[in-house]
Design a protein around this motif. Structure first.
Motif, PDB file in Angstrom:
ATOM      1  N   MET A   1       0.637  -1.047  -0.236  1.00  0.00           N
ATOM      2  CA  MET A   1      -0.074  -0.096   0.240  1.00  0.00           C
ATOM      3  C   MET A   1       0.615   1.074  -0.263  1.00  0.00           C
ATOM      4  N   ASN A   2       0.708   2.431  -0.914  1.00  0.00           N
ATOM      5  CA  ASN A   2       1.428   3.287  -1.497  1.00  0.00           C
ATOM      6  C   ASN A   2       0.587   4.288   0.442  1.00  0.00           C
ATOM      7  N   LYS A   3       1.995   4.730   0.924  1.00  0.00           N
ATOM      8  CA  LYS A   3       1.806   5.089   2.812  1.00  0.00           C
ATOM      9  C   LYS A   3       1.596   6.479   2.247  1.00  0.00           C
ATOM     10  N   ASP A   4       1.796   7.587   0.727  1.00  0.00           N
ATOM     11  CA  ASP A   4       1.534   8.505   0.549  1.00  0.00           C
ATOM     12  C   ASP A   4      -0.148   8.476   0.115  1.00  0.00           C
ATOM     13  N   LEU A   5      -0.694   7.193  -0.702  1.00  0.00           N
ATOM     14  CA  LEU A   5      -1.930   7.562  -0.809  1.00  0.00           C
ATOM     15  C   LEU A   5      -2.791   7.276   0.337  1.00  0.00           C
ATOM     16  N   LYS A   6      -2.312   6.527   1.633  1.00  0.00           N
ATOM     17  CA  LYS A   6      -2.817   5.370   2.620  1.00  0.00           C
ATOM     18  C   LYS A   6      -3.337   7.349   3.477  1.00  0.00           C
ATOM     19  N   GLN A   7      -1.798   7.881   3.350  1.00  0.00           N
ATOM     20  CA  GLN A   7      -1.984   9.594   4.000  1.00  0.00           C
ATOM     21  C   GLN A   7      -2.696  10.587   3.782  1.00  0.00           C
ATOM     22  N   LYS A   8      -3.131  10.781   2.501  1.00  0.00           N
ATOM     23  CA  LYS A   8      -3.871  11.149   2.134  1.00  0.00           C
ATOM     24  C   LYS A   8      -5.686  11.239   2.041  1.00  0.00           C
ATOM     25  N   ALA A   9      -6.240  10.100   1.761  1.00  0.00           N
ATOM     26  CA  ALA A   9      -7.170   9.028   2.467  1.00  0.00           C
ATOM     27  C   ALA A   9      -7.789   9.498   3.738  1.00  0.00           C
ATOM     28  N   LEU A  10      -6.395   9.256   4.688  1.00  0.00           N
ATOM     29  CA  LEU A  10      -6.915   9.240   6.207  1.00  0.00           C
ATOM     30  C   LEU A  10      -7.400  10.168   6.524  1.00  0.00           C
ATOM     31  N   GLU A  11      -6.368  11.840   5.666  1.00  0.00           N
ATOM     32  CA  GLU A  11      -6.938  13.227   5.580  1.00  0.00           C
ATOM     33  C   GLU A  11      -8.321  14.090   5.441  1.00  0.00           C
ATOM     34  N   ILE A  12      -8.562  13.484   4.221  1.00  0.00           N
ATOM     35  CA  ILE A  12     -10.310  13.639   3.417  1.00  0.00           C
ATOM     36  C   ILE A  12     -11.295  12.633   5.036  1.00  0.00           C
ATOM     37  N   ILE A  13     -10.747  11.329   4.949  1.00  0.00           N
ATOM     38  CA  ILE A  13     -11.615  10.781   6.471  1.00  0.00           C
ATOM     39  C   ILE A  13     -11.580  11.316   7.459  1.00  0.00           C
ATOM     40  N   SER A  14     -10.625  12.194   8.087  1.00  0.00           N
ATOM     41  CA  SER A  14     -10.524  12.191   9.700  1.00  0.00           C
ATOM     42  C   SER A  14     -11.160  14.356   9.117  1.00  0.00           C
ATOM     43  N   ASN A  15     -11.498  15.072   7.784  1.00  0.00           N
ATOM     44  CA  ASN A  15     -11.781  16.138   7.474  1.00  0.00           C
ATOM     45  C   ASN A  15     -13.467  15.980   6.765  1.00  0.00           C
ATOM     46  N   HIS A  16     -14.113  14.933   6.887  1.00  0.00           N
ATOM     47  CA  HIS A  16     -16.121  14.501   6.675  1.00  0.00           C
ATOM     48  C   HIS A  16     -15.846  13.548   7.014  1.00  0.00           C
ATOM     49  N   ARG A  17     -16.790  14.088   7.978  1.00  0.00           N
ATOM     50  CA  ARG A  17     -17.644  12.669   8.992  1.00  0.00           C
ATOM     51  C   ARG A  17     -18.714  12.529   7.771  1.00  0.00           C
ATOM     52  N   THR A  18     -19.389  13.251   7.489  1.00  0.00           N
ATOM     53  CA  THR A  18     -20.851  12.726   7.111  1.00  0.00           C
ATOM     54  C   THR A  18     -20.145  12.387   5.263  1.00  0.00           C
ATOM     55  N   GLY A  19     -20.821  11.683   4.710  1.00  0.00           N
ATOM     56  CA  GLY A  19     -20.556  10.999   3.159  1.00  0.00           C
ATOM     57  C   GLY A  19     -22.210  10.163   2.903  1.00  0.00           C
ATOM     58  N   ILE A  20     -21.925   9.759   2.072  1.00  0.00           N
ATOM     59  CA  ILE A  20     -22.692   8.409   1.934  1.00  0.00           C
ATOM     60  C   ILE A  20     -22.614   6.584   1.849  1.00  0.00           C
ATOM     61  N   LEU A  21     -22.915   6.099   2.366  1.00  0.00           N
ATOM     62  CA  LEU A  21     -23.026   4.487   2.251  1.00  0.00           C
ATOM     63  C   LEU A  21     -24.135   4.473   1.009  1.00  0.00           C
ATOM     64  N   ALA A  22     -23.519   3.123   0.220  1.00  0.00           N
ATOM     65  CA  ALA A  22     -24.059   2.319  -1.116  1.00  0.00           C
ATOM     66  C   ALA A  22     -24.347   0.671  -0.455  1.00  0.00           C
ATOM     67  N   ASN A  23     -25.233   0.117  -0.931  1.00  0.00           N
ATOM     68  CA  ASN A  23     -24.753  -1.179  -0.825  1.00  0.00           C
ATOM     69  C   ASN A  23     -26.599  -1.586  -0.944  1.00  0.00           C
ATOM     70  N   VAL A  24     -26.722  -2.541  -1.268  1.00  0.00           N
ATOM     71  CA  VAL A  24     -27.788  -2.904  -2.358  1.00  0.00           C
ATOM     72  C   VAL A  24     -28.938  -3.408  -1.544  1.00  0.00           C
ATOM     73  N   GLU A  25     -30.375  -2.690  -1.992  1.00  0.00           N
ATOM     74  CA  GLU A  25     -31.283  -3.428  -2.160  1.00  0.00           C
ATOM     75  C   GLU A  25     -32.168  -4.276  -3.517  1.00  0.00           C
ATOM     76  N   ASN A  26     -32.530  -5.691  -3.275  1.00  0.00           N
ATOM     77  CA  ASN A  26     -33.264  -6.061  -3.957  1.00  0.00           C
ATOM     78  C   ASN A  26     -32.947  -6.029  -4.985  1.00  0.00           C
ATOM     79  N   LYS A  27     -31.319  -6.091  -5.680  1.00  0.00           N
ATOM     80  CA  LYS A  27     -29.876  -5.790  -6.583  1.00  0.00           C
ATOM     81  C   LYS A  27     -30.017  -4.928  -7.343  1.00  0.00           C
ATOM     82  N   LYS A  28     -30.556  -4.086  -6.701  1.00  0.00           N
ATOM     83  CA  LYS A  28     -30.483  -2.347  -7.121  1.00  0.00           C
ATOM     84  C   LYS A  28     -29.277  -1.823  -6.034  1.00  0.00           C
ATOM     85  N   PRO A  29     -28.922  -0.980  -6.099  1.00  0.00           N
ATOM     86  CA  PRO A  29     -28.030   0.039  -5.461  1.00  0.00           C
ATOM     87  C   PRO A  29     -29.142   0.887  -4.456  1.00  0.00           C
TER      88      PRO A  29
END
Length: 139
Positions: A1-29
């Protein structure tokens, strides 16, 4: 795993608590806004044990999460997390991630209906990263 990319991802996650969850319901998003917490790139979001999300995840654990991209969108970096989800009832994590705002739905961190959806990432993509190409890494 690229440590720079991991750090960038962690930074985005820590700055944004609200997001969109997508899963599957009846074979549809099926998408919804959720509040996310992070523990070394594994995402957790509170929910009720007796909701349709729990049923959907038991039938198909595939999930995607979008976090970031909240301003004008022209230069906001955001991440797309693809992975699998499961119900986590760890009392330790429920206590760790408890927020008083959850009192609208739960009597407290010991409430048996209060659980966490755990999204274990498989792939993380960083998009709109300063106008550059999307960057992706496997977790």
């Amino acid at each position: 795993m690229n440590k720079d990319l991991k750090q960038k991802a962690l930074e985005i996650i820590s700055n944004h608590r609200t997001g969109i969850l997508a899963n599957v319901e009846n074979k549809k998003p099926h998408v919804r806004y959720m509040t996310f917490f992070n523990k070394d790139l594994t995402l957790f979001t509170p929910t009720k044990l007796d909701t349709e999300k729990v049923d959907e995840i038991e039938k198909n654990p595939s999930a995607s999460v979008l976090l970031g991209y909240e301003e004008k969108g022209l230069s906001d970096s955001y991440i797309e997390v693809s992975g699998t989800s499961r119900i986590n009832q760890s009392q330790e994590l429920k206590q760790q991630f408890w927020d008083d705002s959850f009192s609208k739905w739960f009597s407290g961190p010991e409430d048996s209906n209060y659980v966490l959806l755990e999204i274990q990432p498989e792939t993380i993509r960083i998009l709109n990263n300063e106008g550059g190409e999307a960057q992706e890494f496997q977790v």
